[in-house]
Design a protein around this motif. Structure first.
Motif, PDB file in Angstrom:
ATOM      1  N   LEU A   1       0.918  -0.970  -0.194  1.00  0.00           N
ATOM      2  CA  LEU A   1       0.245   0.323  -0.466  1.00  0.00           C
ATOM      3  C   LEU A   1       0.905   1.299   0.064  1.00  0.00           C
ATOM      4  CD1 LEU A   1      -3.007  -0.740   2.429  1.00  0.00           C
ATOM      5  CD2 LEU A   1      -2.891  -0.518   0.408  1.00  0.00           C
ATOM      6  N   GLY A   2       2.069   1.285   0.953  1.00  0.00           N
ATOM      7  CA  GLY A   2       2.435   2.353   1.323  1.00  0.00           C
ATOM      8  C   GLY A   2       3.929   2.735  -0.139  1.00  0.00           C
ATOM      9  N   ARG A   3       4.400   1.230  -0.981  1.00  0.00           N
ATOM     10  CA  ARG A   3       5.609   1.966  -1.876  1.00  0.00           C
ATOM     11  C   ARG A   3       5.586   2.819  -2.517  1.00  0.00           C
ATOM     12  NH1 ARG A   3       5.910  -3.721  -4.613  1.00  0.00           N
ATOM     13  NH2 ARG A   3       6.541  -4.540  -2.784  1.00  0.00           N
ATOM     14  N   ARG A   4       3.900   2.992  -3.177  1.00  0.00           N
ATOM     15  CA  ARG A   4       4.089   3.919  -3.971  1.00  0.00           C
ATOM     16  C   ARG A   4       3.780   5.463  -3.632  1.00  0.00           C
ATOM     17  NH1 ARG A   4      -0.678   2.593  -8.333  1.00  0.00           N
ATOM     18  NH2 ARG A   4      -0.003   4.556  -8.695  1.00  0.00           N
ATOM     19  N   HIS A   5       4.175   5.460  -2.070  1.00  0.00           N
ATOM     20  CA  HIS A   5       4.166   6.978  -1.566  1.00  0.00           C
ATOM     21  C   HIS A   5       5.316   7.169  -0.779  1.00  0.00           C
ATOM     22  CE1 HIS A   5      -0.141   7.523  -2.222  1.00  0.00           C
ATOM     23  NE2 HIS A   5      -0.222   6.454  -2.399  1.00  0.00           N
ATOM     24  N   GLY A   6       6.360   6.348  -0.997  1.00  0.00           N
ATOM     25  CA  GLY A   6       7.520   7.155  -0.742  1.00  0.00           C
ATOM     26  C   GLY A   6       8.068   5.632   0.408  1.00  0.00           C
ATOM     27  N   ILE A   7       6.747   4.968   1.261  1.00  0.00           N
ATOM     28  CA  ILE A   7       7.012   4.376   2.190  1.00  0.00           C
ATOM     29  C   ILE A   7       7.696   2.712   1.954  1.00  0.00           C
ATOM     30  CG2 ILE A   7       6.089   3.107   4.419  1.00  0.00           C
ATOM     31  CD1 ILE A   7       3.571   4.848   3.725  1.00  0.00           C
ATOM     32  N   ARG A   8       8.683   3.009   2.941  1.00  0.00           N
ATOM     33  CA  ARG A   8       9.249   1.733   1.836  1.00  0.00           C
ATOM     34  C   ARG A   8       9.531   0.802   2.731  1.00  0.00           C
ATOM     35  NH1 ARG A   8      15.325   3.050   3.640  1.00  0.00           N
ATOM     36  NH2 ARG A   8      15.525   0.407   3.681  1.00  0.00           N
ATOM     37  N   VAL A   9       9.086  -0.781   1.763  1.00  0.00           N
ATOM     38  CA  VAL A   9       9.025  -1.840   2.189  1.00  0.00           C
ATOM     39  C   VAL A   9       9.866  -2.768   2.712  1.00  0.00           C
ATOM     40  CG1 VAL A   9       8.053  -4.373   1.622  1.00  0.00           C
ATOM     41  CG2 VAL A   9       7.496  -1.808   0.708  1.00  0.00           C
ATOM     42  N   PRO A  10       9.922  -3.276   3.949  1.00  0.00           N
ATOM     43  CA  PRO A  10      11.115  -3.342   4.859  1.00  0.00           C
ATOM     44  C   PRO A  10      11.957  -4.929   3.967  1.00  0.00           C
ATOM     45  CG  PRO A  10       9.357  -4.021   5.752  1.00  0.00           C
ATOM     46  CD  PRO A  10       8.687  -2.794   4.675  1.00  0.00           C
ATOM     47  N   LYS A  11      13.010  -4.549   3.798  1.00  0.00           N
ATOM     48  CA  LYS A  11      13.373  -6.243   3.415  1.00  0.00           C
ATOM     49  C   LYS A  11      13.214  -7.763   4.408  1.00  0.00           C
ATOM     50  CE  LYS A  11      18.069  -8.979   2.832  1.00  0.00           C
ATOM     51  NZ  LYS A  11      19.486  -8.541   3.378  1.00  0.00           N
ATOM     52  N   ARG A  12      12.864  -8.686   3.713  1.00  0.00           N
ATOM     53  CA  ARG A  12      12.365  -9.999   4.577  1.00  0.00           C
ATOM     54  C   ARG A  12      13.771  -9.744   4.911  1.00  0.00           C
ATOM     55  NH1 ARG A  12       7.214 -11.875   2.844  1.00  0.00           N
ATOM     56  NH2 ARG A  12       7.898 -13.669   3.662  1.00  0.00           N
ATOM     57  N   VAL A  13      13.012 -11.249   6.038  1.00  0.00           N
ATOM     58  CA  VAL A  13      14.004 -11.642   6.292  1.00  0.00           C
ATOM     59  C   VAL A  13      14.129 -13.934   6.085  1.00  0.00           C
ATOM     60  CG1 VAL A  13      14.151 -11.036   8.591  1.00  0.00           C
ATOM     61  CG2 VAL A  13      12.697 -12.318   8.778  1.00  0.00           C
ATOM     62  N   SER A  14      14.757 -14.480   6.511  1.00  0.00           N
ATOM     63  CA  SER A  14      14.409 -15.644   5.854  1.00  0.00           C
ATOM     64  C   SER A  14      14.041 -16.271   7.329  1.00  0.00           C
ATOM     65  CB  SER A  14      15.579 -16.557   5.532  1.00  0.00           C
ATOM     66  OG  SER A  14      16.129 -18.115   6.153  1.00  0.00           O
ATOM     67  N   LEU A  15      12.552 -17.123   6.702  1.00  0.00           N
ATOM     68  CA  LEU A  15      11.477 -18.140   7.595  1.00  0.00           C
ATOM     69  C   LEU A  15      12.528 -18.753   8.516  1.00  0.00           C
ATOM     70  CD1 LEU A  15       8.427 -17.799   5.238  1.00  0.00           C
ATOM     71  CD2 LEU A  15       9.471 -16.313   7.581  1.00  0.00           C
ATOM     72  N   HIS A  16      13.699 -19.897   7.536  1.00  0.00           N
ATOM     73  CA  HIS A  16      13.807 -20.508   8.370  1.00  0.00           C
ATOM     74  C   HIS A  16      15.345 -20.462   9.099  1.00  0.00           C
ATOM     75  CE1 HIS A  16      10.976 -22.807   5.873  1.00  0.00           C
ATOM     76  NE2 HIS A  16      11.480 -21.898   4.135  1.00  0.00           N
ATOM     77  N   THR A  17      16.011 -19.953   8.837  1.00  0.00           N
ATOM     78  CA  THR A  17      17.492 -19.197   9.710  1.00  0.00           C
ATOM     79  C   THR A  17      17.374 -17.615  10.255  1.00  0.00           C
ATOM     80  OG1 THR A  17      17.942 -18.321   7.195  1.00  0.00           O
ATOM     81  CG2 THR A  17      18.749 -20.550   7.402  1.00  0.00           C
ATOM     82  N   VAL A  18      16.346 -17.415  10.298  1.00  0.00           N
ATOM     83  CA  VAL A  18      16.605 -15.940  11.333  1.00  0.00           C
ATOM     84  C   VAL A  18      16.748 -15.906  12.231  1.00  0.00           C
ATOM     85  CG1 VAL A  18      14.401 -15.497  11.658  1.00  0.00           C
ATOM     86  CG2 VAL A  18      15.064 -13.784  11.288  1.00  0.00           C
ATOM     87  N   THR A  19      17.588 -14.757  12.617  1.00  0.00           N
ATOM     88  CA  THR A  19      18.118 -15.210  13.698  1.00  0.00           C
ATOM     89  C   THR A  19      17.496 -13.770  14.794  1.00  0.00           C
ATOM     90  OG1 THR A  19      20.292 -13.121  13.601  1.00  0.00           O
ATOM     91  CG2 THR A  19      20.432 -16.120  13.482  1.00  0.00           C
ATOM     92  N   ARG A  20      17.616 -14.339  16.170  1.00  0.00           N
ATOM     93  CA  ARG A  20      17.335 -12.912  17.153  1.00  0.00           C
ATOM     94  C   ARG A  20      17.668 -11.523  16.640  1.00  0.00           C
ATOM     95  NH1 ARG A  20      14.092 -12.451  22.233  1.00  0.00           N
ATOM     96  NH2 ARG A  20      14.582 -10.901  23.616  1.00  0.00           N
ATOM     97  N   LYS A  21      19.246 -11.542  16.851  1.00  0.00           N
ATOM     98  CA  LYS A  21      19.503 -10.206  16.036  1.00  0.00           C
ATOM     99  C   LYS A  21      19.427  -9.819  15.071  1.00  0.00           C
ATOM    100  CE  LYS A  21      24.446  -8.824  15.600  1.00  0.00           C
ATOM    101  NZ  LYS A  21      25.926  -8.657  15.452  1.00  0.00           N
ATOM    102  N   GLU A  22      18.839 -10.360  14.267  1.00  0.00           N
ATOM    103  CA  GLU A  22      18.677 -10.130  12.607  1.00  0.00           C
ATOM    104  C   GLU A  22      16.859  -9.956  12.540  1.00  0.00           C
ATOM    105  OE1 GLU A  22      20.784 -12.886   9.257  1.00  0.00           O
ATOM    106  OE2 GLU A  22      19.110 -13.341  10.933  1.00  0.00           O
ATOM    107  N   LEU A  23      16.219 -10.661  13.724  1.00  0.00           N
ATOM    108  CA  LEU A  23      14.208 -10.480  13.617  1.00  0.00           C
ATOM    109  C   LEU A  23      14.256  -8.787  14.155  1.00  0.00           C
ATOM    110  CD1 LEU A  23      11.773 -11.229  13.058  1.00  0.00           C
ATOM    111  CD2 LEU A  23      11.656 -12.270  15.232  1.00  0.00           C
ATOM    112  N   LEU A  24      15.008  -8.732  15.018  1.00  0.00           N
ATOM    113  CA  LEU A  24      14.265  -7.848  15.931  1.00  0.00           C
ATOM    114  C   LEU A  24      14.389  -6.308  15.351  1.00  0.00           C
ATOM    115  CD1 LEU A  24      15.258  -8.816  20.096  1.00  0.00           C
ATOM    116  CD2 LEU A  24      13.457  -8.539  19.193  1.00  0.00           C
TER     117      LEU A  24
END
Length: 115
Positions: free
Chosen positions: A2-25
């Protein structure tokens, strides 16, 4: 979406299989910022989130109902976590399951982590 075309950045996805707490927070913080930006966009547009050009949409676009949808969706995922733990034989202690709903306390903890 919804926000992309209004300049709202879409956050980079994390790996659902290997994400760590340090990356997720930090990823959750970026996602949270995007939601706040989207709500602010809707408020600035008279209480409705603009959605022109979005091909498929099954969300309420007025800010109040959109926020209510997000809260309900969050609750759904918290329930999934508790259910999955139970189904795999890891019944969570009540301090954890009750703590899932202590949003003010969790918010203060998040703020403390940022300082």
């Amino acid at each position: 979406m919804l926000g992309r075309r209004h300049g709202i950045r879409v956050p980079k996805r994390v790996s659902l299989h290997t994400v760590t707490r340090k990356e997720l927070l930090p990823a959750l913080e970026r996602s949270s910022r995007g939601v706040v930006d989207l709500l602010e966009l809707g408020i600035s547009r008279g209480g409705k989130i603009p959605a022109s050009g979005v091909v498929w949409l099954n969300l309420p676009l007025d800010v109040v109902h959109f926020l209510a949808y997000l809260v309900a969706h969050e609750g759904h995922h918290r329930g999934q976590i508790v259910l999955l733990a139970r189904e795999t034989g890891h019944r969570l202690p009540s301090e954890i399951t009750n703590g899932l709903w202590l949003w003010t306390k969790r918010s203060k903890e998040a703020q403390a982590r940022q300082t």
